[in-house]
Design a protein around this motif. Sequence first.
Motif, mmCIF file in Angstrom:
data_model
loop_
_atom_site.group_PDB
_atom_site.id
_atom_site.type_symbol
_atom_site.label_atom_id
_atom_site.label_comp_id
_atom_site.label_asym_id
_atom_site.label_seq_id
_atom_site.Cartn_x
_atom_site.Cartn_y
_atom_site.Cartn_z
ATOM 1 N N VAL A 5 0.192 -1.224 -0.350
ATOM 2 C CA VAL A 5 -0.551 -0.161 -0.290
ATOM 3 C C VAL A 5 0.773 0.991 -0.427
ATOM 4 O O VAL A 5 1.426 1.453 0.862
ATOM 5 N N SER A 8 -2.671 6.210 1.868
ATOM 6 C CA SER A 8 -3.650 4.928 1.597
ATOM 7 C C SER A 8 -4.353 6.995 2.987
ATOM 8 O O SER A 8 -3.552 6.918 3.866
ATOM 9 N N TYR A 213 -4.685 -4.839 6.417
ATOM 10 C CA TYR A 213 -4.120 -3.197 6.385
ATOM 11 C C TYR A 213 -5.471 -2.320 6.791
ATOM 12 O O TYR A 213 -6.037 -1.428 5.855
ATOM 13 N N SER A 215 -7.161 1.316 5.744
ATOM 14 C CA SER A 215 -6.944 1.403 4.834
ATOM 15 C C SER A 215 -7.713 3.111 4.696
ATOM 16 O O SER A 215 -8.940 3.067 5.859
ATOM 17 N N THR A 251 -1.794 1.496 7.656
ATOM 18 C CA THR A 251 -1.459 2.758 6.344
ATOM 19 C C THR A 251 -0.757 3.839 6.978
ATOM 20 O O THR A 251 -1.744 4.382 7.928
ATOM 21 N N THR A 257 3.526 0.427 2.661
ATOM 22 C CA THR A 257 4.027 -0.444 3.368
ATOM 23 C C THR A 257 4.817 -1.124 2.980
ATOM 24 O O THR A 257 5.086 -1.326 2.145
#
Length: 262
Positions: A5, A8, A213, A215, A251, A257
């Motif tokens: 990621v 985000s 994750y 986000s 994130t 990440t």
Amino acid sequence: MRFSVLASGSSGNAIFIENDEHQFLVDAGLSGKKLESLFSKIDRSMDNLDGILVTHEHSDHIKGLGVVARRYNVPIYANEKTWKAMDGLIGNVPLDQRFQFDMETVKSFGGLDIESFAVSHDAADPMFYTFHQNDRKLAIITDTGYVSDRMKGIIRGADAFVFESNHDVGMLQMGRYPWSIKRRILSDVGHVSNEDAAVAMSEVVFEKETRIYLSHLSKDNNMKDLARMSVTQTLETCGIIAGEYVHLYDTDAEEPTELVTV
């Protein structure tokens, strides 16, 4: 299959996915210069991109789209209504770089299958994606006011999720946003709260090692620690202990990440 990621949040979104043959970007919601910097942080080059998959036309998802497409000659994939909504927003993109990716369909690139699915958001025709390779699955779902049973059926059982956890309802209600914006965020075409996200998560994870994750966190109406705590507590009430087989990850709007294997 590997992914990162890259960024985000409401200021910009981009997710990198690759296998041994292909590299893709989901959205390009930051400047070309910023995206180049994020790619360098995961030791990748935008020269090798095979395509950019667009989810919808909001600026935090397409800000750098036209620039990147032209600079690196990258194909862009979006559905018909999103292409029309992006007209005038991304500059001129040559016809040979414009590809249609219809809603609720699958495109295959070698051993990588990419499935599109509808979400509920105030855009022309918003959709997100799941990625399949062999028996592994990555699901990306943000920018939706709720997670329907149909969405759950498509993303269920993924080995990794990039899952919206946009706001804390209390922070949003007490915050500085005008009521019209608050109402939009809380609506069925807005964004999913920490608690609602966690309830949906509890219904789609299998009892296997799963990475989630958190986000698209709101800069004004959420915090990483709060999102993680709220999701952890709600999962626990649903019978899932974070850390046993479900693992939560943050994130960031500025830092990618770690590039991990699904």
